[in-house]
Design a protein around this motif. Structure first.
Motif, PDB file in Angstrom:
ATOM      1  N   SER A 152     -46.267 -26.878 -14.322  1.00 22.75           N
ATOM      2  CA  SER A 152     -46.961 -27.991 -13.685  1.00 22.75           C
ATOM      3  C   SER A 152     -46.950 -29.234 -14.571  1.00 22.75           C
ATOM      4  CB  SER A 152     -48.410 -27.601 -13.379  1.00 22.75           C
ATOM      5  OG  SER A 152     -49.144 -28.727 -12.936  1.00 22.75           O
ATOM      6  N   PRO A 153     -46.531 -30.378 -14.061  1.00 26.12           N
ATOM      7  CA  PRO A 153     -46.585 -31.620 -14.843  1.00 26.12           C
ATOM      8  C   PRO A 153     -47.993 -32.003 -15.258  1.00 26.12           C
ATOM      9  CG  PRO A 153     -45.162 -31.876 -12.936  1.00 26.12           C
ATOM     10  CD  PRO A 153     -45.888 -30.583 -12.756  1.00 26.12           C
ATOM     11  N   LEU A 154     -48.999 -31.520 -14.533  1.00 29.09           N
ATOM     12  CA  LEU A 154     -50.372 -31.806 -14.926  1.00 29.09           C
ATOM     13  C   LEU A 154     -50.736 -31.116 -16.230  1.00 29.09           C
ATOM     14  CD1 LEU A 154     -52.111 -31.430 -11.437  1.00 29.09           C
ATOM     15  CD2 LEU A 154     -51.316 -33.525 -12.553  1.00 29.09           C
ATOM     16  N   THR A 155     -49.964 -30.081 -16.592  1.00 28.23           N
ATOM     17  CA  THR A 155     -50.178 -29.373 -17.852  1.00 28.23           C
ATOM     18  C   THR A 155     -49.204 -29.836 -18.920  1.00 28.23           C
ATOM     19  OG1 THR A 155     -50.965 -27.422 -16.648  1.00 28.23           O
ATOM     20  CG2 THR A 155     -50.278 -27.096 -18.927  1.00 28.23           C
ATOM     21  N   THR A 156     -47.925 -29.927 -18.555  1.00 24.51           N
ATOM     22  CA  THR A 156     -46.886 -30.274 -19.533  1.00 24.51           C
ATOM     23  C   THR A 156     -46.729 -31.775 -19.730  1.00 24.51           C
ATOM     24  OG1 THR A 156     -45.148 -30.312 -17.842  1.00 24.51           O
ATOM     25  CG2 THR A 156     -45.652 -28.180 -18.869  1.00 24.51           C
ATOM     26  N   GLU A 157     -47.199 -32.574 -18.740  1.00 17.37           N
ATOM     27  CA  GLU A 157     -46.989 -34.037 -18.725  1.00 17.37           C
ATOM     28  C   GLU A 157     -45.502 -34.368 -18.712  1.00 17.37           C
ATOM     29  OE1 GLU A 157     -49.162 -35.855 -21.872  1.00 17.37           O
ATOM     30  OE2 GLU A 157     -51.120 -35.277 -21.085  1.00 17.37           O
ATOM     31  N   MET A 158     -44.715 -33.465 -18.143  1.00 15.89           N
ATOM     32  CA  MET A 158     -43.271 -33.663 -18.027  1.00 15.89           C
ATOM     33  C   MET A 158     -42.832 -33.367 -16.591  1.00 15.89           C
ATOM     34  SD  MET A 158     -41.950 -31.793 -21.534  1.00 15.89           S
ATOM     35  CE  MET A 158     -40.235 -32.087 -21.081  1.00 15.89           C
ATOM     36  N   LYS A 159     -41.784 -34.041 -16.170  1.00 14.43           N
ATOM     37  CA  LYS A 159     -41.238 -33.830 -14.833  1.00 14.43           C
ATOM     38  C   LYS A 159     -40.550 -32.467 -14.759  1.00 14.43           C
ATOM     39  CE  LYS A 159     -38.089 -36.099 -11.542  1.00 14.43           C
ATOM     40  NZ  LYS A 159     -37.198 -37.286 -11.347  1.00 14.43           N
ATOM     41  N   LYS A 160     -40.687 -31.796 -13.608  1.00  9.95           N
ATOM     42  CA  LYS A 160     -40.055 -30.505 -13.382  1.00  9.95           C
ATOM     43  C   LYS A 160     -39.223 -30.580 -12.114  1.00  9.95           C
ATOM     44  CE  LYS A 160     -39.130 -26.091 -13.592  1.00  9.95           C
ATOM     45  NZ  LYS A 160     -38.267 -25.531 -14.681  1.00  9.95           N
ATOM     46  N   THR A 161     -37.952 -30.139 -12.207  1.00  7.80           N
ATOM     47  CA  THR A 161     -37.030 -30.161 -11.074  1.00  7.80           C
ATOM     48  C   THR A 161     -36.497 -28.756 -10.817  1.00  7.80           C
ATOM     49  OG1 THR A 161     -36.345 -32.443 -11.536  1.00  7.80           O
ATOM     50  CG2 THR A 161     -34.880 -31.122 -10.163  1.00  7.80           C
ATOM     51  N   ILE A 162     -36.470 -28.357  -9.562  1.00  5.97           N
ATOM     52  CA  ILE A 162     -35.837 -27.109  -9.155  1.00  5.97           C
ATOM     53  C   ILE A 162     -34.746 -27.443  -8.136  1.00  5.97           C
ATOM     54  CG2 ILE A 162     -37.859 -25.702  -9.642  1.00  5.97           C
ATOM     55  CD1 ILE A 162     -38.545 -25.731  -6.691  1.00  5.97           C
ATOM     56  N   TYR A 163     -33.698 -26.621  -8.109  1.00  5.78           N
ATOM     57  CA  TYR A 163     -32.541 -26.959  -7.274  1.00  5.78           C
ATOM     58  C   TYR A 163     -31.624 -25.738  -7.185  1.00  5.78           C
ATOM     59  CZ  TYR A 163     -28.238 -29.387  -5.781  1.00  5.78           C
ATOM     60  OH  TYR A 163     -27.113 -29.786  -5.123  1.00  5.78           O
ATOM     61  N   PHE A 164     -30.911 -25.605  -6.087  1.00  2.00           N
ATOM     62  CA  PHE A 164     -29.843 -24.612  -5.949  1.00  2.00           C
ATOM     63  C   PHE A 164     -28.893 -25.084  -4.862  1.00  2.00           C
ATOM     64  CE2 PHE A 164     -32.844 -23.266  -2.759  1.00  2.00           C
ATOM     65  CZ  PHE A 164     -32.092 -22.708  -1.736  1.00  2.00           C
ATOM     66  N   GLU A 165     -27.722 -24.494  -4.798  1.00  2.00           N
ATOM     67  CA  GLU A 165     -26.697 -24.888  -3.838  1.00  2.00           C
ATOM     68  C   GLU A 165     -26.193 -23.673  -3.059  1.00  2.00           C
ATOM     69  OE1 GLU A 165     -24.676 -28.846  -5.943  1.00  2.00           O
ATOM     70  OE2 GLU A 165     -23.540 -26.967  -5.861  1.00  2.00           O
ATOM     71  N   VAL A 166     -25.698 -23.964  -1.857  1.00  2.00           N
ATOM     72  CA  VAL A 166     -25.095 -22.957  -0.986  1.00  2.00           C
ATOM     73  C   VAL A 166     -23.825 -23.553  -0.379  1.00  2.00           C
ATOM     74  CG1 VAL A 166     -25.337 -21.618   1.140  1.00  2.00           C
ATOM     75  CG2 VAL A 166     -27.263 -21.781  -0.444  1.00  2.00           C
ATOM     76  N   ARG A 167     -22.768 -22.776  -0.410  1.00  4.47           N
ATOM     77  CA  ARG A 167     -21.512 -23.183   0.234  1.00  4.47           C
ATOM     78  C   ARG A 167     -21.315 -22.349   1.493  1.00  4.47           C
ATOM     79  NH1 ARG A 167     -16.034 -21.143  -0.533  1.00  4.47           N
ATOM     80  NH2 ARG A 167     -14.545 -22.614   0.390  1.00  4.47           N
ATOM     81  N   VAL A 168     -21.135 -23.034   2.616  1.00  5.80           N
ATOM     82  CA  VAL A 168     -20.901 -22.360   3.890  1.00  5.80           C
ATOM     83  C   VAL A 168     -19.396 -22.177   4.057  1.00  5.80           C
ATOM     84  CG1 VAL A 168     -21.246 -22.433   6.377  1.00  5.80           C
ATOM     85  CG2 VAL A 168     -22.982 -23.401   4.862  1.00  5.80           C
ATOM     86  N   LYS A 169     -18.962 -20.939   4.015  1.00  6.97           N
ATOM     87  CA  LYS A 169     -17.527 -20.664   4.127  1.00  6.97           C
ATOM     88  C   LYS A 169     -17.076 -20.664   5.585  1.00  6.97           C
ATOM     89  CE  LYS A 169     -15.903 -17.581   1.228  1.00  6.97           C
ATOM     90  NZ  LYS A 169     -15.746 -16.312   0.478  1.00  6.97           N
ATOM     91  N   SER A 170     -17.884 -20.070   6.467  1.00  4.15           N
ATOM     92  CA  SER A 170     -17.506 -20.051   7.886  1.00  4.15           C
ATOM     93  C   SER A 170     -18.705 -19.662   8.730  1.00  4.15           C
ATOM     94  CB  SER A 170     -16.358 -19.065   8.141  1.00  4.15           C
ATOM     95  OG  SER A 170     -16.797 -17.725   7.921  1.00  4.15           O
ATOM     96  N   TYR A 171     -18.624 -20.055  10.010  1.00  5.11           N
ATOM     97  CA  TYR A 171     -19.576 -19.602  11.020  1.00  5.11           C
ATOM     98  C   TYR A 171     -18.834 -18.677  11.989  1.00  5.11           C
ATOM     99  CZ  TYR A 171     -22.896 -23.265   9.613  1.00  5.11           C
ATOM    100  OH  TYR A 171     -23.760 -24.069   8.905  1.00  5.11           O
ATOM    101  N   GLY A 172     -19.445 -17.620  12.382  1.00  2.17           N
ATOM    102  CA  GLY A 172     -18.835 -16.701  13.326  1.00  2.17           C
ATOM    103  C   GLY A 172     -17.870 -15.725  12.686  1.00  2.17           C
ATOM    104  N   ARG A 173     -17.544 -15.893  11.411  1.00  2.00           N
ATOM    105  CA  ARG A 173     -16.670 -14.998  10.646  1.00  2.00           C
ATOM    106  C   ARG A 173     -15.349 -14.751  11.355  1.00  2.00           C
ATOM    107  NH1 ARG A 173     -18.302  -9.838   9.155  1.00  2.00           N
ATOM    108  NH2 ARG A 173     -16.851 -10.170   7.425  1.00  2.00           N
TER     109      ARG A 173
END
Length: 357
Positions: free
Chosen positions: A185-206
């Motif tokens: 929590s930035p309220l405790t650390t006084e630092m910005k926190k970022t979370i992130y992830f990615e997904v690649r869509v290979k195909s629909y319907g296979r």
């Protein structure tokens, strides 16, 4: 007879006769019993009675009696429009339904009842090993029982899988939170926190054509009903690939945000937690939980495409608030799927297409 006649005649000397009546007037002055001592004269004391002050009327005539030559008060200059650039943006208009959602009303009712039975849990303090694993991107995905398909880990923080065509809604969740409310929590650390992830869509319907299928990226506070797409129930948000809308605790139709996610796209979803721009005022209650600044952003093929502030102005009638998402609860990565989808998920920051400067 003479004797009786003499009694019947007029005798003025008898008391009560007409000639003996006189008009009497009261004597001057008060009665003797009400005389002031020493023959003093009484007068009222000067000034108003006790408890009353001298009240003078305001100067001039009353407002309703103004003279004909007086000017009327000036009108308000309604043509002067204030600068609205500093005002918060109006709430985004939501939709009552999604054009491609395949969930039934009974599933929604079951999820609402489930959420009432199982409220959000409090954040916990992770072990140093758990905290380091998340920092290094060593994230595992948990396969729910509603998931129909395959899921396998191809490397540290890297996953690939596919779902069967015609499959119902299922929500994959990370085994550990990407955001720990206690140590991050930035309220405790006084630092910005970022979370992130990615997904690649290979195909629909296979390879069998594009059936009713899509994917969604989001974050959830625990517990969450895994037969529901992220963003639909409390403590969750997501961007859905079928309609391009964003959902924040929104069981209806979401809000317009981006275009649909196509096969071949690599998309990512992140959240920035930071201390508020303005500290709490002196008049605020100490019992109130401080509000931190939370920004959500979306990327496509390595470029940032859009975002929103979690605490933007909400529609009082349709929006259900941001409970569980404002930095005071642990947040897990969520990938929602329905129909046949082939995909890759990546939590390793070194392999992300999007690299923040």
């Amino acid at each position: 007879m003479g004797f009786f006649k003499s009694l019947k005649g007029n005798h003025p000397e008898i008391v009560g006769g007409e000639s003996s009546r006189q008009e009497y007037a009261p004597p001057p002055g008060p009665p003797p019993s009400h005389q002031p001592p020493n023959n003093e004269q009484w007068a009222p004391p000067p000034g108003p009675p006790p408890g009353r002050s001298e009240v003078c009327p305001p100067p001039g005539p009353p407002p309703s009696h103004t003279q004909a030559g007086d000017e009327p008060p000036p009108y308000h200059d309604w043509t002067v429009i204030e600068d609205t650039a500093l005002l918060p943006p109006p709430p985004s208009l939501g939709h009552s339904t999604s054009p491609s959602g395949n969930a039934s009303l009974s599933e929604a009712d079951r999820a609402h009842e489930w959420c009432r039975m199982y409220p959000l849990i409090r954040p916990h303090q992770p072990t140093p090993m758990q905290h380091d694993s998340v920092k290094n991107g060593e994230i595992r995905l948990v396969r729910p029982r509603e998931y129909q398909g395959n899921l396998s880990m191809t490397g540290s923080g890297r996953w690939e899988g596919f779902t069967a065509p015609g499959g119902r809604d299922a929500c994959l969740l990370s085994s550990l939170p990407l955001y720990f409310a206690v140590p991050d929590s930035p309220l405790t650390t006084e630092m910005k926190k970022t979370i992130y992830f990615e997904v690649r869509v290979k195909s629909y319907g296979r390879g069998r054509g594009v059936d009713a299928s899509s994917i969604a990226l989001g974050y959830c506070a625990m517990p969450y009903p895994t037969w529901r797409m992220p963003g639909w129930e409390r403590g969750s948000l997501a961007v859905h690939g079928d309609d391009g809308r964003r959902y924040v605790n929104d069981t209806w139709g979401g809000k317009d945000f981006t275009s649909a996610i196509q096969a071949g796209d690599t998309v990512g979803l992140g959240m920035d937690f930071s201390i508020p721009d303005a500290p709490p005022s002196y008049g605020s209650s100490p019992a109130q939980t401080p509000k931190m600044k939370v920004d959500v952003f979306f990327t496509r093929n390595g470029a940032r495409e859009g975002g929103w502030n979690l605490h933007e102005e909400l529609d009082a009638q349709n929006d259900l608030g941001v409970d569980g998402l404002d930095g005071h609860n642990d947040l897990y990565a969520a990938i929602g799927l329905f129909g046949g989808v082939e995909y890759e998920a990546n939590f390793d920051a070194h392999l992300w297409l999007y690299q923040r400067a």
